[in-house]
Motif scaffolding. Structure first.
Motif, short mmCIF file in Angstrom:
data_model
loop_
_atom_site.label_atom_id
_atom_site.label_comp_id
_atom_site.label_asym_id
_atom_site.label_seq_id
_atom_site.Cartn_x
_atom_site.Cartn_y
_atom_site.Cartn_z
N THR A 286 0.82 -1.21 0.00
CA THR A 286 0.00 0.00 0.00
C THR A 286 0.85 1.26 0.00
OG1 THR A 286 -0.16 0.00 2.41
CG2 THR A 286 -1.91 -1.15 1.20
N GLY A 287 2.17 1.11 0.01
CA GLY A 287 3.06 2.26 -0.04
C GLY A 287 3.51 2.78 1.31
N ARG A 288 3.13 2.10 2.39
CA ARG A 288 3.54 2.53 3.73
C ARG A 288 5.00 2.12 3.96
NH1 ARG A 288 3.90 0.18 8.73
NH2 ARG A 288 2.90 -1.72 8.01
N ALA A 289 5.83 3.08 4.36
CA ALA A 289 7.24 2.81 4.63
C ALA A 289 7.36 2.00 5.92
CB ALA A 289 8.03 4.10 4.74
N ILE A 290 8.16 0.95 5.86
CA ILE A 290 8.40 0.11 7.04
C ILE A 290 9.73 0.49 7.69
CG2 ILE A 290 8.79 -2.26 7.82
CD1 ILE A 290 7.16 -3.18 5.37
N ASP A 291 10.73 0.71 6.86
CA ASP A 291 12.08 1.02 7.35
C ASP A 291 12.83 1.75 6.24
OD1 ASP A 291 14.25 1.08 9.04
OD2 ASP A 291 14.76 -1.05 8.82
N GLN A 292 13.83 2.53 6.63
CA GLN A 292 14.64 3.25 5.65
C GLN A 292 16.04 3.45 6.22
OE1 GLN A 292 12.87 6.72 3.74
NE2 GLN A 292 14.71 7.88 4.19
N TRP A 293 17.05 3.32 5.36
CA TRP A 293 18.43 3.53 5.78
C TRP A 293 19.30 3.81 4.57
CZ3 TRP A 293 16.08 -1.10 5.22
CH2 TRP A 293 16.70 -2.04 4.42
N PRO A 294 20.45 4.46 4.76
CA PRO A 294 21.38 4.69 3.65
C PRO A 294 22.26 3.46 3.43
CG PRO A 294 22.17 5.80 5.61
CD PRO A 294 20.85 5.18 5.97
N LEU A 295 22.50 3.15 2.20
CA LEU A 295 23.44 2.10 1.83
C LEU A 295 24.58 2.82 1.12
CD1 LEU A 295 23.83 -0.96 1.91
CD2 LEU A 295 22.58 -1.12 -0.23
N THR A 296 25.73 2.91 1.77
CA THR A 296 26.83 3.75 1.30
C THR A 296 27.92 2.94 0.60
OG1 THR A 296 27.96 3.57 3.43
CG2 THR A 296 26.42 5.40 3.17
N GLY A 297 28.82 3.67 -0.05
CA GLY A 297 29.99 3.05 -0.67
C GLY A 297 29.67 2.24 -1.92
N LEU A 298 28.59 2.59 -2.59
CA LEU A 298 28.19 1.85 -3.79
C LEU A 298 28.80 2.48 -5.03
CD1 LEU A 298 24.38 1.52 -2.98
CD2 LEU A 298 26.19 -0.17 -2.59
N PRO A 299 28.98 1.68 -6.08
CA PRO A 299 29.42 2.28 -7.34
C PRO A 299 28.30 3.17 -7.91
CG PRO A 299 28.95 -0.05 -7.63
CD PRO A 299 28.82 0.24 -6.17
N GLU A 300 28.66 4.10 -8.76
CA GLU A 300 27.66 5.01 -9.33
C GLU A 300 26.66 4.27 -10.21
OE1 GLU A 300 29.91 8.05 -11.29
OE2 GLU A 300 30.81 8.73 -9.41
N ARG A 301 27.11 3.24 -10.90
CA ARG A 301 26.24 2.41 -11.73
C ARG A 301 26.36 0.97 -11.22
NH1 ARG A 301 24.23 5.19 -15.70
NH2 ARG A 301 23.61 3.47 -17.04
N ILE A 302 25.21 0.32 -11.08
CA ILE A 302 25.18 -1.01 -10.48
C ILE A 302 24.01 -1.79 -11.07
CG2 ILE A 302 23.76 -0.22 -8.53
CD1 ILE A 302 25.38 -2.10 -6.72
N SER A 303 24.16 -3.10 -11.19
CA SER A 303 23.03 -3.91 -11.67
C SER A 303 22.03 -4.04 -10.52
CB SER A 303 23.49 -5.29 -12.13
OG SER A 303 23.85 -6.09 -11.02
N ALA A 304 20.79 -4.26 -10.87
CA ALA A 304 19.75 -4.47 -9.86
C ALA A 304 20.09 -5.69 -9.01
CB ALA A 304 18.39 -4.63 -10.53
N ARG A 305 20.63 -6.72 -9.64
CA ARG A 305 21.02 -7.93 -8.90
C ARG A 305 22.05 -7.61 -7.83
NH1 ARG A 305 20.30 -12.71 -10.71
NH2 ARG A 305 20.26 -12.03 -12.89
N GLU A 306 23.08 -6.86 -8.21
CA GLU A 306 24.13 -6.54 -7.24
C GLU A 306 23.59 -5.63 -6.14
OE1 GLU A 306 27.74 -7.23 -5.57
OE2 GLU A 306 26.79 -8.23 -7.24
N LEU A 307 22.67 -4.74 -6.47
CA LEU A 307 22.06 -3.88 -5.46
C LEU A 307 21.27 -4.71 -4.46
CD1 LEU A 307 21.52 -1.04 -4.40
CD2 LEU A 307 19.58 -0.92 -5.98
N VAL A 308 20.49 -5.67 -4.94
CA VAL A 308 19.74 -6.56 -4.06
C VAL A 308 20.71 -7.34 -3.17
CG1 VAL A 308 18.28 -8.64 -3.97
CG2 VAL A 308 17.72 -6.77 -5.55
N ARG A 309 21.77 -7.88 -3.76
CA ARG A 309 22.72 -8.67 -2.99
C ARG A 309 23.44 -7.83 -1.93
NH1 ARG A 309 23.52 -13.69 -4.58
NH2 ARG A 309 25.63 -13.81 -3.72
N LEU A 310 23.81 -6.60 -2.27
CA LEU A 310 24.48 -5.74 -1.29
C LEU A 310 23.54 -5.33 -0.17
CD1 LEU A 310 26.65 -3.53 -3.66
CD2 LEU A 310 27.45 -5.27 -2.04
N ARG A 311 22.29 -5.08 -0.51
CA ARG A 311 21.29 -4.75 0.51
C ARG A 311 21.16 -5.91 1.49
NH1 ARG A 311 15.32 -4.13 1.30
NH2 ARG A 311 15.24 -5.11 3.33
#
Length: 130
Positions: free
Chosen positions: A12-37
């Protein structure tokens, strides 16, 4: 290096949690973003070992509760196993990945985190009795 603002949301769009994920490359695949998260959330869990894991996907041998997934006391989670489970969940529409104003449909899609640092993981819940 880039920083993504990662947010978990309900369908429904309600935020559950939020945090910064730092030290990432400027361009990244969605797969790698999911894995790093997932690596980050598992590292936080393993460092503090709370009773409940509030991650993207349910670890094996855990019980789903209102507070997350109940994990046996002292158990460490394997981030690679959790990341593989998250990628499999994405493939079967277990959650949506929104970057900026658009939905990512393919884990191989490249994301420009400088242009769109806002990343939402929308958890989808199966309907009961349907």
């Amino acid at each position: 290096m880039a920083t993504a603002i990662v947010r978990d949301e309900t369908a429904t769009g309600r935020a559950i949690d939020q945090w910064p994920l730092t030290g990432l490359p400027e361009r990244i695949s969605a797969r790698e973003l999911v894995r790093l998260r997932v690596r980050e959330e598992v590292a936080r869990f393993n460092a503090h070992r709370p009773e409940h894991f509030r991650g993207l996907v349910q670890p094996t041998d855990t019980e789903a509760t209102l507070n997350g997934y109940r994990v046996a006391r002292g158990r460490r989670l394997d981030w690679e196993h959790q990341a593989d489970a998250a990628c499999a969940a994405f493939a079967r529409n277990g959650f949506l990945l929104l970057v900026g104003n658009r939905q990512v449909d393919d884990l191989d899609e490249e994301i420009d985190l400088l242009a769109d640092p806002d990343v939402a993981f929308v958890r989808l819940v199966a309907l009961v009795g349907g």
